[in-house]
Design an enzyme around this catalytic site. Structure first.
Site, PDB file in Angstrom:
ATOM      1  N   LYS A   1      -3.391  14.067  16.439  1.00  0.00           N
ATOM      2  CA  LYS A   1      -4.352  13.904  15.333  1.00  0.00           C
ATOM      3  C   LYS A   1      -4.182  12.541  14.653  1.00  0.00           C
ATOM      4  O   LYS A   1      -3.157  11.869  14.850  1.00  0.00           O
ATOM      5  CB  LYS A   1      -4.133  15.029  14.315  1.00  0.00           C
ATOM      6  CG  LYS A   1      -2.740  15.022  13.688  1.00  0.00           C
ATOM      7  CD  LYS A   1      -2.474  16.304  12.897  1.00  0.00           C
ATOM      8  CE  LYS A   1      -1.077  16.306  12.317  1.00  0.00           C
ATOM      9  NZ  LYS A   1      -0.715  17.621  11.760  1.00  0.00           N
TER      10      LYS A   1
ATOM     11  N   TYR B   1      -0.157 -13.148  -7.291  1.00  0.00           N
ATOM     12  CA  TYR B   1      -0.833 -12.616  -8.484  1.00  0.00           C
ATOM     13  C   TYR B   1       0.181 -12.081  -9.494  1.00  0.00           C
ATOM     14  O   TYR B   1       1.184 -11.473  -9.120  1.00  0.00           O
ATOM     15  CB  TYR B   1      -1.738 -11.444  -8.108  1.00  0.00           C
ATOM     16  CG  TYR B   1      -2.874 -11.791  -7.196  1.00  0.00           C
ATOM     17  CD1 TYR B   1      -3.876 -12.683  -7.582  1.00  0.00           C
ATOM     18  CD2 TYR B   1      -2.975 -11.189  -5.936  1.00  0.00           C
ATOM     19  CE1 TYR B   1      -4.937 -12.968  -6.725  1.00  0.00           C
ATOM     20  CE2 TYR B   1      -4.038 -11.470  -5.084  1.00  0.00           C
ATOM     21  CZ  TYR B   1      -5.007 -12.361  -5.489  1.00  0.00           C
ATOM     22  OH  TYR B   1      -6.044 -12.637  -4.658  1.00  0.00           O
TER      23      TYR B   1
END
Ligand SMILES: *Cc1c(COP(=O)(O)O)cnc(C)c1O
Length: 372
Positions: free
Chosen positions: A34, A265
Protein backbone atom coordinates in the site's frame (compact mmCIF):
# COMPACT_ATOMS: atom_id res chain seq x y z
CA UNK A 1 17.44 14.03 -14.28
CA UNK A 2 17.33 15.69 -10.92
CA UNK A 3 20.38 15.04 -8.72
CA UNK A 4 18.24 14.51 -5.62
CA UNK A 5 17.13 10.91 -5.82
CA UNK A 6 15.69 8.08 -3.79
CA UNK A 7 17.88 5.07 -4.50
CA UNK A 8 15.88 1.86 -4.15
CA UNK A 9 17.99 -1.23 -3.57
CA UNK A 10 15.87 -4.08 -4.89
CA UNK A 11 18.32 -6.77 -3.82
CA UNK A 12 17.87 -5.63 -0.22
CA UNK A 13 14.11 -5.84 -0.73
CA UNK A 14 14.47 -9.41 -1.97
CA UNK A 15 16.79 -10.31 0.90
CA UNK A 16 14.28 -8.95 3.41
CA UNK A 17 11.49 -10.89 1.76
CA UNK A 18 13.49 -14.13 1.77
CA UNK A 19 14.44 -13.68 5.42
CA UNK A 20 10.78 -13.15 6.32
CA UNK A 21 9.84 -16.16 4.21
CA UNK A 22 12.35 -18.35 6.04
CA UNK A 23 11.29 -17.12 9.44
CA UNK A 24 7.58 -17.75 8.98
CA UNK A 25 7.77 -20.94 6.89
CA UNK A 26 5.47 -22.80 6.20
CA UNK A 27 3.09 -19.85 6.51
CA UNK A 28 2.35 -18.04 3.25
CA UNK A 29 3.29 -14.40 2.72
CA UNK A 30 0.96 -11.59 1.69
CA UNK A 31 3.26 -8.68 0.78
CA UNK A 32 1.80 -5.32 1.82
CA UNK A 33 2.49 -2.75 -0.90
CA UNK A 34 0.00 0.00 0.00
CA UNK A 35 0.89 3.69 -0.26
CA UNK A 36 3.13 3.08 -3.27
CA UNK A 37 4.98 0.38 -1.34
CA UNK A 38 5.60 2.77 1.56
CA UNK A 39 7.04 5.28 -0.90
CA UNK A 40 9.36 2.84 -2.67
CA UNK A 41 7.29 2.49 -5.85
CA UNK A 42 4.60 -0.18 -5.85
CA UNK A 43 4.98 -1.51 -9.38
CA UNK A 44 8.78 -1.84 -9.25
CA UNK A 45 8.61 -3.45 -5.83
CA UNK A 46 6.06 -6.01 -7.00
CA UNK A 47 8.01 -6.71 -10.19
CA UNK A 48 11.13 -7.37 -8.12
CA UNK A 49 9.34 -9.67 -5.67
CA UNK A 50 7.69 -11.53 -8.52
CA UNK A 51 11.11 -12.38 -9.97
CA UNK A 52 11.72 -14.60 -6.95
CA UNK A 53 11.10 -18.34 -7.16
CA UNK A 54 9.31 -18.15 -3.84
CA UNK A 55 7.38 -14.97 -4.69
CA UNK A 56 4.55 -13.76 -2.43
CA UNK A 57 1.37 -15.82 -2.58
CA UNK A 58 -0.79 -12.71 -2.06
CA UNK A 59 -0.51 -8.95 -2.26
CA UNK A 60 -2.39 -6.45 -0.12
CA UNK A 61 -3.09 -2.76 -0.55
CA UNK A 62 -5.11 -0.20 1.37
CA UNK A 63 -7.18 1.15 -1.49
CA UNK A 64 -9.20 -0.20 -4.38
CA UNK A 65 -7.35 2.13 -6.79
CA UNK A 66 -4.02 0.69 -5.70
CA UNK A 67 -5.29 -2.83 -6.37
CA UNK A 68 -6.56 -1.83 -9.81
CA UNK A 69 -3.15 -0.39 -10.63
CA UNK A 70 -1.54 -3.72 -9.74
CA UNK A 71 -3.95 -5.62 -11.99
CA UNK A 72 -3.38 -3.19 -14.85
CA UNK A 73 0.30 -4.03 -14.47
CA UNK A 74 -0.40 -7.72 -14.94
CA UNK A 75 0.04 -8.87 -11.36
CA UNK A 76 -1.45 -12.37 -11.21
CA UNK A 77 -1.59 -13.09 -7.48
CA UNK A 78 -4.77 -12.63 -5.44
CA UNK A 79 -4.96 -9.03 -4.18
CA UNK A 80 -6.67 -8.11 -0.92
CA UNK A 81 -7.98 -4.58 -0.37
CA UNK A 82 -7.89 -3.59 3.32
CA UNK A 83 -10.29 -0.66 2.93
CA UNK A 84 -13.96 -0.97 3.72
CA UNK A 85 -16.09 -1.51 0.60
CA UNK A 86 -18.58 1.06 1.88
CA UNK A 87 -17.67 3.90 -0.44
CA UNK A 88 -16.36 1.91 -3.38
CA UNK A 89 -17.56 1.12 -6.85
CA UNK A 90 -18.22 -2.57 -6.21
CA UNK A 91 -18.17 -3.44 -9.89
CA UNK A 92 -14.43 -2.75 -9.88
CA UNK A 93 -13.85 -5.64 -7.47
CA UNK A 94 -15.52 -7.98 -9.96
CA UNK A 95 -14.00 -6.49 -13.05
CA UNK A 96 -10.43 -6.68 -11.75
CA UNK A 97 -10.85 -9.86 -9.71
CA UNK A 98 -9.94 -8.23 -6.37
CA UNK A 99 -10.70 -9.44 -2.87
CA UNK A 100 -12.82 -7.10 -0.78
CA UNK A 101 -12.57 -6.93 3.00
CA UNK A 102 -16.03 -7.36 4.54
CA UNK A 103 -17.22 -6.92 8.10
CA UNK A 104 -20.82 -5.66 8.15
CA UNK A 105 -24.16 -7.02 7.00
CA UNK A 106 -24.42 -4.02 4.68
CA UNK A 107 -21.18 -5.00 3.00
CA UNK A 108 -22.71 -8.39 2.28
CA UNK A 109 -26.02 -6.95 1.15
CA UNK A 110 -24.45 -4.43 -1.24
CA UNK A 111 -22.04 -6.97 -2.69
CA UNK A 112 -24.91 -9.41 -3.31
CA UNK A 113 -26.94 -6.68 -4.98
CA UNK A 114 -23.98 -5.64 -7.10
CA UNK A 115 -23.42 -9.25 -8.11
CA UNK A 116 -26.97 -9.37 -9.48
CA UNK A 117 -26.87 -5.93 -11.01
CA UNK A 118 -23.65 -6.58 -12.93
CA UNK A 119 -24.46 -10.23 -13.63
CA UNK A 120 -21.24 -11.39 -12.02
CA UNK A 121 -21.44 -15.13 -12.51
CA UNK A 122 -18.83 -16.30 -9.98
CA UNK A 123 -18.97 -16.45 -6.23
CA UNK A 124 -17.58 -13.36 -4.55
CA UNK A 125 -14.33 -14.18 -2.85
CA UNK A 126 -13.96 -12.20 0.41
CA UNK A 127 -11.74 -11.87 3.45
CA UNK A 128 -13.52 -11.11 6.71
CA UNK A 129 -11.90 -8.62 9.05
CA UNK A 130 -12.31 -9.32 12.76
CA UNK A 131 -11.74 -6.53 15.26
CA UNK A 132 -10.03 -7.94 18.32
CA UNK A 133 -9.15 -4.61 19.91
CA UNK A 134 -7.77 -2.19 17.36
CA UNK A 135 -11.19 -0.51 17.05
CA UNK A 136 -10.63 0.68 13.54
CA UNK A 137 -12.18 -1.70 10.99
CA UNK A 138 -13.72 -5.12 11.42
CA UNK A 139 -16.56 -6.96 13.08
CA UNK A 140 -16.24 -7.18 16.84
CA UNK A 141 -14.77 -10.53 17.87
CA UNK A 142 -17.85 -11.24 20.02
CA UNK A 143 -20.13 -10.97 17.01
CA UNK A 144 -17.77 -12.47 14.47
CA UNK A 145 -18.82 -16.10 14.79
CA UNK A 146 -22.46 -15.50 13.80
CA UNK A 147 -21.41 -13.14 11.01
CA UNK A 148 -18.92 -15.59 9.52
CA UNK A 149 -21.41 -18.43 9.87
CA UNK A 150 -24.03 -16.46 7.93
CA UNK A 151 -21.61 -15.79 5.08
CA UNK A 152 -20.51 -19.41 5.01
CA UNK A 153 -24.06 -20.45 4.11
CA UNK A 154 -24.59 -17.64 1.62
CA UNK A 155 -24.25 -19.00 -1.92
CA UNK A 156 -23.08 -15.67 -3.30
CA UNK A 157 -19.81 -15.84 -1.35
CA UNK A 158 -16.66 -17.80 -0.77
CA UNK A 159 -14.73 -17.05 2.38
CA UNK A 160 -11.13 -17.00 1.16
CA UNK A 161 -9.76 -15.71 4.45
CA UNK A 162 -10.37 -14.20 7.88
CA UNK A 163 -8.01 -11.80 9.56
CA UNK A 164 -7.34 -9.45 12.42
CA UNK A 165 -4.81 -6.68 13.04
CA UNK A 166 -2.68 -6.03 16.14
CA UNK A 167 -2.50 -2.68 17.91
CA UNK A 168 0.70 -3.31 19.85
CA UNK A 169 2.74 -6.09 18.30
CA UNK A 170 5.76 -3.81 18.12
CA UNK A 171 6.03 -2.74 21.76
CA UNK A 172 8.41 -4.30 24.22
CA UNK A 173 5.77 -6.22 26.12
CA UNK A 174 3.07 -7.02 23.60
CA UNK A 175 0.54 -8.08 26.24
CA UNK A 176 -2.39 -6.39 24.51
CA UNK A 177 -1.50 -8.06 21.23
CA UNK A 178 -1.41 -11.34 23.14
CA UNK A 179 -4.93 -10.66 24.39
CA UNK A 180 -6.02 -9.90 20.83
CA UNK A 181 -4.42 -13.15 19.71
CA UNK A 182 -6.27 -15.05 22.41
CA UNK A 183 -9.59 -13.56 21.29
CA UNK A 184 -8.81 -14.44 17.68
CA UNK A 185 -7.74 -17.97 18.59
CA UNK A 186 -10.99 -18.54 20.44
CA UNK A 187 -12.94 -17.50 17.37
CA UNK A 188 -10.82 -19.69 15.08
CA UNK A 189 -11.40 -22.66 17.39
CA UNK A 190 -15.14 -22.05 17.51
CA UNK A 191 -15.27 -21.93 13.70
CA UNK A 192 -13.29 -25.16 13.48
CA UNK A 193 -15.52 -26.87 16.05
CA UNK A 194 -18.49 -25.95 13.90
CA UNK A 195 -16.87 -27.06 10.64
CA UNK A 196 -17.08 -23.59 9.16
CA UNK A 197 -14.39 -23.20 6.59
CA UNK A 198 -12.56 -19.92 6.76
CA UNK A 199 -9.95 -20.08 4.02
CA UNK A 200 -6.64 -18.57 5.05
CA UNK A 201 -6.30 -17.26 8.56
CA UNK A 202 -3.92 -14.32 8.95
CA UNK A 203 -2.95 -11.79 11.59
CA UNK A 204 0.75 -10.98 11.77
CA UNK A 205 2.10 -7.61 10.65
CA UNK A 206 5.86 -6.97 10.85
CA UNK A 207 5.83 -6.53 14.62
CA UNK A 208 4.10 -9.86 15.14
CA UNK A 209 6.34 -11.60 12.60
CA UNK A 210 9.27 -10.53 14.74
CA UNK A 211 7.78 -10.83 18.24
CA UNK A 212 4.90 -13.32 18.09
CA UNK A 213 5.64 -16.58 16.25
CA UNK A 214 2.38 -18.08 17.52
CA UNK A 215 0.43 -15.54 15.45
CA UNK A 216 1.51 -16.76 12.00
CA UNK A 217 -1.51 -19.01 11.23
CA UNK A 218 -1.72 -19.67 7.46
CA UNK A 219 -0.28 -16.40 6.22
CA UNK A 220 1.55 -13.26 7.42
CA UNK A 221 1.29 -9.65 6.22
CA UNK A 222 4.66 -7.88 6.30
CA UNK A 223 4.88 -4.23 5.29
CA UNK A 224 7.62 -2.14 6.83
CA UNK A 225 9.96 -5.13 7.31
CA UNK A 226 10.03 -5.70 3.54
CA UNK A 227 11.44 -2.21 3.22
CA UNK A 228 14.15 -2.93 5.77
CA UNK A 229 12.91 -1.39 8.99
CA UNK A 230 11.76 -2.81 12.29
CA UNK A 231 8.35 -1.37 13.16
CA UNK A 232 9.73 0.15 16.35
CA UNK A 233 12.94 0.30 18.30
CA UNK A 234 11.44 -2.15 20.78
CA UNK A 235 11.22 -5.14 18.49
CA UNK A 236 13.88 -7.79 18.88
CA UNK A 237 16.22 -8.07 15.96
CA UNK A 238 15.51 -11.75 15.41
CA UNK A 239 15.04 -10.99 11.72
CA UNK A 240 17.88 -9.54 9.67
CA UNK A 241 16.70 -6.55 7.63
CA UNK A 242 18.40 -4.16 5.21
CA UNK A 243 17.02 -0.67 4.49
CA UNK A 244 15.87 -0.45 0.89
CA UNK A 245 15.71 3.34 0.38
CA UNK A 246 18.56 5.85 0.48
CA UNK A 247 18.30 9.55 -0.32
CA UNK A 248 21.19 11.14 -2.16
CA UNK A 249 21.85 14.51 -3.74
CA UNK A 250 24.73 16.79 -4.71
CA UNK A 251 26.05 20.03 -3.31
CA UNK A 252 24.40 22.85 -5.27
CA UNK A 253 26.37 25.80 -3.90
CA UNK A 254 28.98 26.63 -1.28
CA UNK A 255 29.30 30.07 0.27
CA UNK A 256 31.45 31.63 2.96
CA UNK A 257 29.71 33.43 5.80
CA UNK A 258 31.11 35.55 8.61
CA UNK A 259 30.72 35.22 12.34
CA UNK A 260 27.24 36.51 13.27
CA UNK A 261 25.74 35.90 9.82
CA UNK A 262 22.48 33.96 9.77
CA UNK A 263 21.10 31.28 7.46
CA UNK A 264 17.60 30.85 5.96
CA UNK A 265 14.15 32.18 6.86
CA UNK A 266 13.65 33.50 10.35
CA UNK A 267 17.43 33.55 10.94
CA UNK A 268 17.25 30.45 13.15
CA UNK A 269 20.96 29.70 12.69
CA UNK A 270 23.66 32.22 13.52
CA UNK A 271 27.33 31.46 12.80
CA UNK A 272 29.52 31.44 15.90
CA UNK A 273 32.58 31.70 13.70
CA UNK A 274 33.35 32.18 10.00
CA UNK A 275 32.26 29.06 8.14
CA UNK A 276 31.05 27.67 4.83
CA UNK A 277 27.45 26.80 4.05
CA UNK A 278 26.60 24.14 1.46
CA UNK A 279 23.11 24.10 0.05
CA UNK A 280 21.35 21.01 -1.27
CA UNK A 281 18.29 20.84 -3.51
CA UNK A 282 16.00 18.98 -1.14
CA UNK A 283 13.35 20.47 1.08
CA UNK A 284 10.07 19.84 2.79
CA UNK A 285 8.33 19.53 -0.57
CA UNK A 286 10.56 16.51 -1.18
CA UNK A 287 9.86 14.95 2.19
CA UNK A 288 12.59 16.47 4.35
CA UNK A 289 10.40 17.61 7.24
CA UNK A 290 10.69 21.16 8.49
CA UNK A 291 10.97 19.65 11.96
CA UNK A 292 14.55 18.68 11.02
CA UNK A 293 15.54 22.36 11.21
CA UNK A 294 18.96 22.66 12.90
CA UNK A 295 18.83 18.94 13.77
CA UNK A 296 19.37 16.90 10.62
CA UNK A 297 22.69 15.89 9.13
CA UNK A 298 24.30 14.84 5.86
CA UNK A 299 27.29 12.78 4.83
CA UNK A 300 29.51 14.60 2.35
CA UNK A 301 32.91 13.17 1.39
CA UNK A 302 32.61 10.57 4.14
CA UNK A 303 32.13 13.21 6.86
CA UNK A 304 29.04 14.18 8.82
CA UNK A 305 27.80 17.77 8.72
CA UNK A 306 24.95 19.45 10.58
CA UNK A 307 21.88 20.84 8.90
CA UNK A 308 21.54 24.54 9.71
CA UNK A 309 18.80 27.12 9.29
CA UNK A 310 15.13 26.51 8.65
CA UNK A 311 14.37 23.72 6.17
CA UNK A 312 12.81 25.43 3.16
CA UNK A 313 10.47 24.04 0.54
CA UNK A 314 13.14 23.20 -2.00
CA UNK A 315 16.43 23.49 -0.21
CA UNK A 316 18.42 22.71 2.94
CA UNK A 317 21.74 24.02 4.13
CA UNK A 318 24.65 22.37 5.91
CA UNK A 319 27.48 23.89 7.91
CA UNK A 320 30.59 22.39 6.30
CA UNK A 321 33.09 24.41 8.35
CA UNK A 322 36.48 24.61 6.70
CA UNK A 323 36.26 21.26 4.95
CA UNK A 324 36.98 21.00 1.24
CA UNK A 325 33.38 20.66 0.11
CA UNK A 326 32.73 21.62 -3.50
CA UNK A 327 29.74 22.09 -5.76
CA UNK A 328 28.68 18.69 -7.26
CA UNK A 329 30.08 16.65 -4.35
CA UNK A 330 27.84 13.73 -3.40
CA UNK A 331 25.52 14.19 -0.44
CA UNK A 332 23.86 11.38 1.50
CA UNK A 333 20.78 12.45 3.45
CA UNK A 334 19.58 8.93 4.27
CA UNK A 335 21.88 5.95 3.91
CA UNK A 336 25.49 5.10 4.48
CA UNK A 337 29.01 5.83 3.32
CA UNK A 338 32.10 3.82 4.20
CA UNK A 339 32.35 5.38 7.65
CA UNK A 340 28.98 6.84 8.54
CA UNK A 341 25.31 6.06 8.43
CA UNK A 342 22.22 8.23 8.65
CA UNK A 343 19.38 5.80 9.21
CA UNK A 344 15.65 6.29 9.06
CA UNK A 345 15.69 5.98 12.85
CA UNK A 346 17.98 9.03 13.07
CA UNK A 347 15.27 11.03 11.30
CA UNK A 348 12.61 9.42 13.49
CA UNK A 349 14.36 10.28 16.71
CA UNK A 350 14.47 13.94 15.70
CA UNK A 351 10.88 13.94 14.49
CA UNK A 352 9.33 11.61 17.05
CA UNK A 353 7.86 9.39 14.37
CA UNK A 354 8.31 5.95 12.79
CA UNK A 355 10.12 4.93 9.57
CA UNK A 356 6.79 4.33 7.82
CA UNK A 357 6.11 8.05 7.80
CA UNK A 358 9.59 8.96 6.55
CA UNK A 359 9.59 6.74 3.46
CA UNK A 360 5.90 7.36 2.65
CA UNK A 361 6.51 11.10 2.67
CA UNK A 362 9.35 11.17 0.16
CA UNK A 363 7.37 12.99 -2.47
CA UNK A 364 6.63 12.23 -6.09
CA UNK A 365 9.04 14.84 -7.37
CA UNK A 366 11.99 12.82 -6.05
CA UNK A 367 12.90 10.36 -8.82
CA UNK A 368 13.21 6.75 -7.66
CA UNK A 369 16.27 5.06 -9.09
CA UNK A 370 16.21 1.27 -8.97
CA UNK A 371 19.10 -1.09 -8.91
CA UNK A 372 19.45 -4.73 -8.16
C1 LIG B 1 -0.30 -1.84 6.85
C2 LIG B 1 -0.85 -3.12 7.31
C3 LIG B 1 -0.01 -4.23 7.49
C4 LIG B 1 1.50 -4.15 7.43
O1 LIG B 1 1.97 -3.61 8.64
P1 LIG B 1 3.53 -3.43 8.93
O2 LIG B 1 3.58 -2.94 10.34
O3 LIG B 1 4.02 -2.41 7.95
O4 LIG B 1 4.16 -4.75 8.72
C5 LIG B 1 -0.62 -5.45 7.79
N1 LIG B 1 -1.96 -5.54 7.93
C6 LIG B 1 -2.80 -4.49 7.78
C7 LIG B 1 -4.25 -4.67 7.96
C8 LIG B 1 -2.27 -3.24 7.48
O5 LIG B 1 -3.08 -2.19 7.36
Amino acid sequence: MRCSQAIINLSNLKKNFSNIRKKVYPAKVMAVVKADAYGHGMIKVVEALNQLDDKPEYYAVALLDEAIELRKNKVKQPILVFDSVANSDLQEYFKFNLIPTVFTNEDIKYLSEAKKKYAYNKKICVHIKVDTGMNRLGINYNEAFEFIKSISVNDDFIIDGIYTHFATSDVYNCSFAKLQLKRFNQLVQQLKDNNISTGLIHAANSGAIINMPDSYFDMVRPGISLYGYYPSQFTSESLKLYPVMSIVSKVASVKRIKKGDTVSYGRKFKAKQPTKIASVSFGYADGYPRGMTNKGSAIINNKIFKQVGVVTMDRIMFDVGNEKVKVRDDVILLGKSKKHEISGWDWCNILNTIPYEITCNISKRVPRIYFD
